[in-house]
Design an enzyme around this catalytic site. Structure first.
Site, PDB file in Angstrom:
ATOM      1  N   GLU A 123      -4.980  -8.211  -1.190  1.00 42.82           N
ATOM      2  CA  GLU A 123      -5.232  -8.211   0.277  1.00 42.82           C
ATOM      3  C   GLU A 123      -6.807  -7.561   0.222  1.00 42.82           C
ATOM      4  O   GLU A 123      -6.831  -6.576  -0.367  1.00 42.82           O
ATOM      5  CB  GLU A 123      -4.340  -7.431   0.939  1.00 42.82           C
ATOM      6  N   GLU A 159       0.800  -1.032  -0.006  1.00 39.44           N
ATOM      7  CA  GLU A 159      -0.011   0.117   0.087  1.00 39.44           C
ATOM      8  C   GLU A 159       0.766   1.183  -0.099  1.00 39.44           C
ATOM      9  O   GLU A 159       0.774   2.014   1.040  1.00 39.44           O
ATOM     10  CB  GLU A 159      -0.992   0.005   1.180  1.00 39.44           C
TER      11      GLU A 159
END
Length: 644
Positions: free
Chosen positions: A278, A189
């Protein structure tokens, strides 16, 4: 993500924080963006009439499925127990059938050994393992001002090579411990990194162009928090960066279903894989056993595979109150819904064209593996419905079925009757049902023979081989590497990739190796052409040392030492000694503890490198200062004896 639950803030002044976004997701209706459940009526006991037949066309093949899985993070959430590893990656009753494991690349090498036990067992059970970093080592990071965040972190631009070496070192460490990583990610991320390391799209492109090629396995990027295309578009539009990208990874936190398709990837990502790496859904606040809320996971997976074209679907923590495995190690309802895909849609299966939304609240998808077709049907409505399915161009011999609803969990059911290639099934209210449609006879077409293996590297105790992949109409499930000698063939390694290191070899010995491929039904290919390799001779003293400089800059450098045990017995406890002759000073070392007096350096092992098995090796990495020249040490000694 950060320690449980992984919901750190972000500093974006013009956008909600990551914590706010995730909290908002929990506040949404459970079936947000889904068709509303069918209303109850006076005729709730009646079965609704299907509005369209789900036509499944085996000739219309879409993406190959890599698998389903989740994250194990021993440092933040505790390691899975031995029994829980079986539950996660086994495919028997009460097991999830996961075939993908995501692990953490810690910035501190002392924590790397935590990842080995679960990763090794998952791989033994047939799962592929990939790894994601949250931060580079602290020495490679600098702080900067980003919006309102005065202490934002980023990788120093002069340390990209050192960071690539850090990721490669982790790959080597896992390989030395029996786990071949399928892929390594650049960063978790990078666009919502309040609590870890920020990357811009330009920085990701530069790293892929200039440094990712040094990583000895597939590379994943960018793993955006909400599948923000602005982070990955520049990669797809840069041929040099794209050449070093193997898997485009994305997270789907709050991403609307309308944003799941990615036309630019379909246009420019040929030969690359597309993974959802994810998510937890719909939130991390509810119990994973809350029904029918858990049924939303089924629709989410459906849209990820059908609308998004993803080849892998990876949950956040495997074991969590909101995850696929409860804290007591048993399957949750969310886990059961995932298992309706994971247990039956196996690696190498191919998604087929099928009507996705044949009636309100019903979502269907189809997959083929060998001669079997698997259909997963999610009925979110409050009433049972009748749904017709037709498999084009086949004459199936039987249908098996499994259902999960409020009262049942992966319960086997009598399959519906077949008429030609058509069957009609009742989908219970608020349920997920998996149908497996089989045809008589085994899938007849084995894979083609793998390419002739290439010997990439040899040591005194190992040989690294790679080969061109086989092809098969249903996909390749695994490769077996065999040692060929006068006694016949012996399997020495199995892998789902086209590269493997065979260990446990004798020094100064010639070997012949060949490769077989297997498809999901178990058909074996013809054997590849054999290749020969001769291991290096054992150095004097029963040990060997390989020394190299992996990166250098004005006033400093990064080095690597591979210490090999070529003796007949394991080394338990050791001291490696050498001397620098040009004023080099070790400032940081991983894999052991260094002490230095003048130019003389002595290294004692870390806990995880203390024992070196016969034929095994450990890898030490270090940072050091240097002057105008940087000669390598002329000699090494192990426990006081010369080491070649």
């Amino acid at each position: 993500m950060t320690p449980a639950p992984q919901e750190p803030p972000t500093d974006r002044p013009a956008a909600p924080s990551r914590r706010t976004v995730l909290a908002a997701l929990g506040a949404l209706p459970v079936l947000a963006a889904a068709a509303a459940p069918l209303p109850a009526t006076a005729a709730t006991t009646a079965t609704a009439t299907a509005t369209a037949t789900v036509l499944i066309d085996p000739a219309a093949r879409r993406q190959s499925i890599r698998g389903f899985g989740g994250m194990n993070h021993p440092l933040w959430a505790g390691d899975l127990t031995a029994a829980q590893r079986e539950t996660a990656f086994g495919n028997g009753p009460g097991q999830l059938g996961f075939t993908v494991l995501r692990i953490h690349v810690d910035e501190d090498r002392a924590n790397w050994s935590r990842e080995v036990a679960t990763a090794k067992r998952a791989a033994e059970l047939g799962a592929i393992v990939f790894a994601t970093p949250w931060n580079p080592p602290a020495a490679l990071v600098e702080t900067f001002v980003r919006g309102s965040q005065a202490d934002a972190r980023r990788l120093r631009h002069d340390q990209y090579g050192a960071y690539a070496q850090h990721l490669e070192d982790f790959r080597v460490f896992m390989a030395d411990n029996g786990v071949g990583l399928y892929a390594v990610s650049v960063q978790n991320e990078p666009d919502y990194a309040q609590d870890w390391t920020w990357w811009t799209s330009d920085e990701i492109v530069r790293f892929l162009r200039e440094n990712a090629g040094a990583i000895g396995t597939r590379v994943i990027a960018p793993e955006s928090f909400q599948y923000v295309k602005g982070l990955s578009d520049p990669v797809l539009n840069d041929p040099a960066a794209l050449a070093n990208l193997d898997v485009l990874g994305a997270h789907l936190y709050g991403t609307p279903y309308a944003d799941f398709p990615y036309p630019l990837f379909q246009q420019k990502g040929q030969g690359k894989e597309l993974w959802m790496t994810e998510v937890y859904y719909p939130n991390s606040s509810d119990s994973a056993d809350l029904w029918p809320q858990a049924l939303g996971v089924g629709e989410h997976i459906h849209h990820a595979l059908v609308d998004g074209g993803f080849q892998a679907y990876v949950w956040w923590y495997i074991r969590r109150s909101y995850g696929p495995m409860r804290e007591d190690g048993q399957l949750s309802k969310r886990g059961a819904v995932m298992a309706h895909f994971a247990k039956f849609v196996r690696p190498g299966h191919v998604r087929l064209d099928a009507l996705a939304n044949p009636q309100p609240g019903v979502w269907t998808s189809a997959y083929q593996g060998g001669s079997a077709v698997t259909v997963v049907a999610v009925n979110q409505g409050s009433a049972a419905v009748s749904q017709q399915f037709a498999v084009a161009g086949t004459a199936p011999s039987g249908v098996s079925a499994w259902v999960t609803d409020a009262a049942r969990t992966l319960t086997a059911q009598a399959g519906p009757a077949l008429s030609g290639g058509t069957f009609t099934a009742t989908l219970p209210a608020q349920s997920v049902t998996t149908f497996v449609v089989t045809s008589g006879g085994a899938e007849p077409m084995p894979p083609t023979a793998p390419g002739t293996p290439v010997v990439e590297a040899v040591t005194a105790a190992s040989a690294t081989l790679s080969w061109a992949p086989s092809t098969d109409d249903t996909g390749v499930a695994r490769y077996d590497v065999v040692r060929v000698d006068a006694a016949g063939e012996t399997v020495v390694a199995s892998t789902t990739t086209t590269r493997v290191t065979v260990t446990g070899l004798a020094a100064g010995t010639g070997y012949a190796f060949a490769v077989y491929a297997f498809d999901p039904p178990g058909n074996r290919s013809p054997r590849s052409t054999a290749v020969t390799a001769t291991t290096a001779a054992a150095p004097a003293g029963g040990c060997g040392v390989d020394y190299r400089v992996t990166n250098s800059w004005d006033g400093g450098f990064q080095g690597e030492i591979v210490l090999r045990n070529t003796g007949p017995a394991a080394l338990t406890g050791w001291t490696l000694s050498f001397a620098f002759t040009a004023g080099q000073v070790v400032s940081q070392l991983w894999g052991g503890t260094a002490t230095q007096s003048g130019g003389a350096v002595s290294v004692a092992p870390a806990d995880y490198t203390r024992t070196i098995p016969s034929g095994g090796s450990v890898t030490l990495g270090f940072l050091a200062t240097r002057g105008a020249t940087n000669p390598a040490p002329a000699a090494f000694a192990l426990n006081g004896a010369a080491c070649g």
